[in-house]
Design a protein around this motif. Structure first.
Motif, PDB file in Angstrom:
ATOM      1  N   PRO A 155       0.794  -1.129   0.093  1.00 39.61           N
ATOM      2  CA  PRO A 155       0.296   0.101  -0.118  1.00 39.61           C
ATOM      3  C   PRO A 155       0.951   1.370   0.068  1.00 39.61           C
ATOM      4  N   GLU A 156       2.139   1.016   0.411  1.00 37.22           N
ATOM      5  CA  GLU A 156       2.886   2.369   0.459  1.00 37.22           C
ATOM      6  C   GLU A 156       3.057   2.818  -0.913  1.00 37.22           C
ATOM      7  N   GLU A 157       2.872   1.953  -1.971  1.00 34.31           N
ATOM      8  CA  GLU A 157       3.286   2.558  -3.498  1.00 34.31           C
ATOM      9  C   GLU A 157       1.780   2.828  -3.943  1.00 34.31           C
ATOM     10  N   ASP A 158       0.741   2.841  -3.387  1.00 37.34           N
ATOM     11  CA  ASP A 158      -0.315   3.342  -3.976  1.00 37.34           C
ATOM     12  C   ASP A 158      -0.592   4.491  -4.574  1.00 37.34           C
ATOM     13  N   ARG A 159       0.039   5.512  -3.662  1.00 36.04           N
ATOM     14  CA  ARG A 159      -0.247   6.983  -4.253  1.00 36.04           C
ATOM     15  C   ARG A 159       0.470   6.953  -5.541  1.00 36.04           C
ATOM     16  N   GLU A 160       1.632   6.700  -5.408  1.00 35.57           N
ATOM     17  CA  GLU A 160       2.689   6.623  -6.648  1.00 35.57           C
ATOM     18  C   GLU A 160       1.944   6.167  -8.028  1.00 35.57           C
ATOM     19  N   GLN A 161       1.378   4.893  -7.797  1.00 39.98           N
ATOM     20  CA  GLN A 161       0.677   4.400  -9.092  1.00 39.98           C
ATOM     21  C   GLN A 161      -0.514   5.002  -9.262  1.00 39.98           C
ATOM     22  N   LEU A 162      -1.337   5.635  -8.248  1.00 41.51           N
ATOM     23  CA  LEU A 162      -2.405   6.384  -8.698  1.00 41.51           C
ATOM     24  C   LEU A 162      -1.990   7.697  -9.565  1.00 41.51           C
ATOM     25  N   SER A 366      -9.093   7.377   2.709  1.00 36.70           N
ATOM     26  CA  SER A 366      -7.943   7.882   3.621  1.00 36.70           C
ATOM     27  C   SER A 366      -8.055   9.473   3.555  1.00 36.70           C
ATOM     28  N   ASN A 367      -8.219  10.004   2.439  1.00 35.98           N
ATOM     29  CA  ASN A 367      -8.139  11.460   2.368  1.00 35.98           C
ATOM     30  C   ASN A 367      -9.341  12.019   2.789  1.00 35.98           C
ATOM     31  N   TRP A 368     -10.433  11.391   3.068  1.00 33.66           N
ATOM     32  CA  TRP A 368     -11.787  11.917   3.620  1.00 33.66           C
ATOM     33  C   TRP A 368     -11.839  11.556   4.897  1.00 33.66           C
ATOM     34  N   GLY A 369     -10.888  10.863   5.684  1.00 32.59           N
ATOM     35  CA  GLY A 369     -10.757  10.816   6.839  1.00 32.59           C
ATOM     36  C   GLY A 369     -11.673   9.778   7.553  1.00 32.59           C
ATOM     37  N   MET A 370     -11.950   8.757   6.879  1.00 36.17           N
ATOM     38  CA  MET A 370     -12.845   7.592   7.231  1.00 36.17           C
ATOM     39  C   MET A 370     -12.023   6.623   8.145  1.00 36.17           C
ATOM     40  N   PRO A 371     -12.723   6.063   8.997  1.00 36.93           N
ATOM     41  CA  PRO A 371     -12.097   5.042   9.878  1.00 36.93           C
ATOM     42  C   PRO A 371     -10.971   4.018   9.360  1.00 36.93           C
ATOM     43  N   GLU A 372      -9.806   4.179   9.736  1.00 37.53           N
ATOM     44  CA  GLU A 372      -8.894   3.226   9.536  1.00 37.53           C
ATOM     45  C   GLU A 372      -9.131   1.706   9.102  1.00 37.53           C
ATOM     46  N   GLU A 373     -10.004   1.297   9.766  1.00 34.20           N
ATOM     47  CA  GLU A 373     -10.789  -0.065   9.658  1.00 34.20           C
ATOM     48  C   GLU A 373     -11.254  -0.092   8.180  1.00 34.20           C
ATOM     49  N   ILE A 374     -11.933   0.940   7.750  1.00 36.05           N
ATOM     50  CA  ILE A 374     -12.397   0.778   6.541  1.00 36.05           C
ATOM     51  C   ILE A 374     -11.287   0.966   5.429  1.00 36.05           C
ATOM     52  N   VAL A 375     -10.663   1.948   5.595  1.00 38.56           N
ATOM     53  CA  VAL A 375      -9.406   2.153   4.580  1.00 38.56           C
ATOM     54  C   VAL A 375      -8.759   0.636   4.370  1.00 38.56           C
ATOM     55  N   VAL A 376      -8.262  -0.095   5.512  1.00 38.69           N
ATOM     56  CA  VAL A 376      -7.626  -1.241   5.396  1.00 38.69           C
ATOM     57  C   VAL A 376      -8.639  -2.296   4.877  1.00 38.69           C
ATOM     58  N   ALA A 377      -9.847  -2.261   5.065  1.00 37.05           N
ATOM     59  CA  ALA A 377     -10.773  -3.212   4.540  1.00 37.05           C
ATOM     60  C   ALA A 377     -11.126  -3.158   3.135  1.00 37.05           C
ATOM     61  N   LEU A 378     -11.109  -1.996   2.468  1.00 36.28           N
ATOM     62  CA  LEU A 378     -11.071  -1.833   1.103  1.00 36.28           C
ATOM     63  C   LEU A 378      -9.964  -2.008   0.498  1.00 36.28           C
ATOM     64  N   ARG A 379      -8.736  -1.500   1.095  1.00 32.21           N
ATOM     65  CA  ARG A 379      -7.441  -1.781   0.287  1.00 32.21           C
ATOM     66  C   ARG A 379      -7.046  -3.161   0.222  1.00 32.21           C
ATOM     67  N   HIS A 380      -7.428  -4.141   1.187  1.00 33.65           N
ATOM     68  CA  HIS A 380      -6.706  -5.491   1.221  1.00 33.65           C
ATOM     69  C   HIS A 380      -7.862  -6.551   1.089  1.00 33.65           C
ATOM     70  N   LYS A 382      -8.744  -7.912  -1.453  1.00 35.85           N
ATOM     71  CA  LYS A 382      -8.590  -9.012  -2.380  1.00 35.85           C
ATOM     72  C   LYS A 382      -7.500 -10.111  -1.990  1.00 35.85           C
ATOM     73  N   ASN A 383      -6.908  -9.713  -0.610  1.00 36.55           N
ATOM     74  CA  ASN A 383      -5.650 -10.339  -0.341  1.00 36.55           C
ATOM     75  C   ASN A 383      -6.039 -10.998   1.087  1.00 36.55           C
ATOM     76  N   PRO A 384      -6.410 -12.356   1.123  1.00 35.58           N
ATOM     77  CA  PRO A 384      -6.601 -12.986   2.135  1.00 35.58           C
ATOM     78  C   PRO A 384      -5.618 -13.260   2.960  1.00 35.58           C
ATOM     79  N   ASP A 385      -4.140 -13.400   2.674  1.00 33.85           N
ATOM     80  CA  ASP A 385      -3.035 -13.571   3.284  1.00 33.85           C
ATOM     81  C   ASP A 385      -2.677 -12.046   4.179  1.00 33.85           C
ATOM     82  N   PHE A 386      -3.462 -11.192   4.090  1.00 32.31           N
ATOM     83  CA  PHE A 386      -3.017  -9.784   4.816  1.00 32.31           C
ATOM     84  C   PHE A 386      -2.767 -10.096   6.405  1.00 32.31           C
ATOM     85  N   GLN A 387      -1.830  -9.353   6.863  1.00 35.42           N
ATOM     86  CA  GLN A 387      -1.607  -9.895   8.417  1.00 35.42           C
ATOM     87  C   GLN A 387      -1.479  -8.612   9.050  1.00 35.42           C
ATOM     88  N   GLY A 388      -1.867  -7.264   8.600  1.00 34.91           N
ATOM     89  CA  GLY A 388      -1.627  -6.062   9.267  1.00 34.91           C
ATOM     90  C   GLY A 388      -2.606  -5.892  10.167  1.00 34.91           C
TER      91      GLY A 388
END
Length: 455
Positions: A155-162, A366-380, A382-388
């Motif tokens: 996810p640290e590369e997301d902004r650059e990719q966008l 994230s830009n809109w200041g939504m809860p971090e739980e929502i940001v993480v849920a949307l971002r990951h 598609k990745n059932p192995d995510f462990q953050g």
């Protein structure tokens, strides 16, 4: 594993002694599929590997055409004529249509024709495949999935990719702030007020009722929702107060109102892929499934029901953003999703745009200041192995989607669900599957609820 007479006849010359085998291993590199296309010039069939993305833009460019997937109605008529239930197998004589074969297939020593109706495949050596497709034209029109590396865990590369994707398609300067570049509206006022309520420990039901009632359209939808047959409320629901106090509860109404407010911030795209559920139908299915799974987890490990439900409502928000940010390319994405329904949408989006709906949706949240739980849920999701941190919300979305797909709800590509995921979440597979059988049995109510959201 008896094949229909039409298929056996079509294969008689190249494989007189049919040697059908059990299904090929998941992800086998040599299994082929057939894609049926059409435009105003006529119909065409394409053969490529299952483990490849059919590049519809490349095909159209080489042929000078505007092909898209054959309509569902015409596919059904063709299957009925051929005595098939699901897919048309990669056997060109079945239709007699002009055929394009991906040029890369001729480099394979052997291939396998997949027959989904019989859940089997037929291995063919290179010579037999050449005879089967002797009249076909060879063109480079598919991309190996091994060459498409979707960013699932960086996810640290997301902004650059966008920024790279936006710069590539719009020419806007990369140094602009993301929310300026996207030209998206600010966080809706109703959503801002709900966020303030969420972080206010002294908030009471009356505060939420006031927020919802300040938006007449939102108030009407909440009341309609509470009155639906899905909740079977005792007595008539006459007001937002009734909806909150007697039927839905404070937490559910808060997150329902948030999902509605954000969903209305962007327009629904006019061009949508055929065969895919609309935005609000997907939202309701995923919200209900996330809520069910959260409720079934052990008390000490159970995530917040409201946040799990909200994550489900917003899981596909990036789809709306893609339609608004990349409008000319969104049409191509729709046609490519249709031609590659067995692939996850993230693969198509990464290949065409360089960014996925999960990345772009999470960044906006994230830009809109939504809860971090929502940001993480949307971002990951598609990745059932995510462990953050907050991993449970992402895993609930992934698991819920797979359970629904297995029951015929068209939410994307099916994937194997390991027992280890159930163990990690503290869930019993049998009990979960029973609950999802009941959920899918209430399909009509789900569709009605989605209709309320879209109105």
């Amino acid at each position: 594993m008896e094949l229909p007479a039409s298929v056996r006849q079509a294969l008689a010359e190249v494989a007189p002694d049919l040697a059908l085998q059990a299904p090929a291993p998941n992800g086998a590199d040599d299994v082929l599929r057939m894609v049926l296309l059409e435009d105003d010039q006529g119909q065409l069939q394409v053969i490529c590997r299952e483990q490849a993305l059919l590049d519809l833009a490349a095909l159209n460019k080489q042929l000078g055409r505007d092909l898209r997937l054959l309509s569902r109605k015409h596919q059904a008529q063709l299957r009925q004529r051929l005595g098939l239930l699901r897919d048309i197998p990669p056997v060109p004589p079945l239709t007699g249509w002009p055929t394009i074969v991906d040029a890369g297939l001729d480099q394979l020593g052997a291939v396998a024709l997949g027959f989904t109706d019989q859940d089997c495949h037929l291995p063919l050596n290179a010579e037999a495949f050449q005879r089967l497709t002797a009249g076909a034209r060879r063109l480079p029109i598919a991309v190996s999935l091994a060459n498409i590396r979707v960013n699932l865990d960086r996810p640290e590369e997301d902004r650059e990719q966008l920024h790279s994707a936006i710069k590539r398609f719009t020419g806007l300067r990369i140094r602009q702030r993301l929310d300026d570049t996207l030209e998206l509206p600010p966080l809706p006022e109703t959503a801002q007020r709900i966020i303030h309520l969420r972080v206010n420990p002294n908030a009471v039901m009356g505060d939420l009722v006031d927020v919802v009632e300040s938006d007449p359209s939102l108030a009407a939808q909440v009341v309609s929702w509470a009155s639906s047959s899905f909740y079977a409320a005792a007595g008539q629901v006459r007001s937002v107060h009734d909806a909150v106090s007697r039927v839905l509860g404070f937490d559910l109404v808060m997150n329902l109102a948030m999902g509605l407010a954000l969903g209305r911030a962007l327009k629904q795209p006019a061009d949508q892929p055929e065969g895919y559920l609309g935005y609000w139908q997907q939202a309701i299915w995923q919200a209900q499934s996330a809520g069910i799974l959260a409720s079934m987890m052990r008390r000490g490990e159970r995530p917040a029901f409201g946040l799990a439900y909200l994550a489900g409502l917003l899981h596909n928000f990036g789809y709306l953003v893609l339609a608004q940010v990349f409008p000319p390319h969104f049409k191509l994405a729709c046609r490519t999703w249709e031609a590659n329904p067995h692939l996850d949408t993230a693969i198509v989006e990464h290949y065409l745009l360089g960014v996925t709906r999960e990345q772009i949706g999470a960044q906006l949240m994230s830009n809109w200041g939504m809860p971090e739980e929502i940001v993480v849920a949307l971002r990951h999701q598609k990745n059932p192995d995510f462990q953050g941190e907050h991993k449970v919300y992402a895993k609930l979305l992934w698991l819920g989607r797979q359970l629904l797909i297995a029951r015929g709800v068209p939410l994307g590509a099916a994937e194997y669900v390991p027992d280890s995921l159930y163990q990690e979440l503290g869930l019993e597979r049998g009990k979960v599957e029973e609950q999802f059988d009941e959920l899918v049995a209430s399909r009509d109510s789900i569709m009605a609820m989605a209709g309320m959201m879209a109105s």
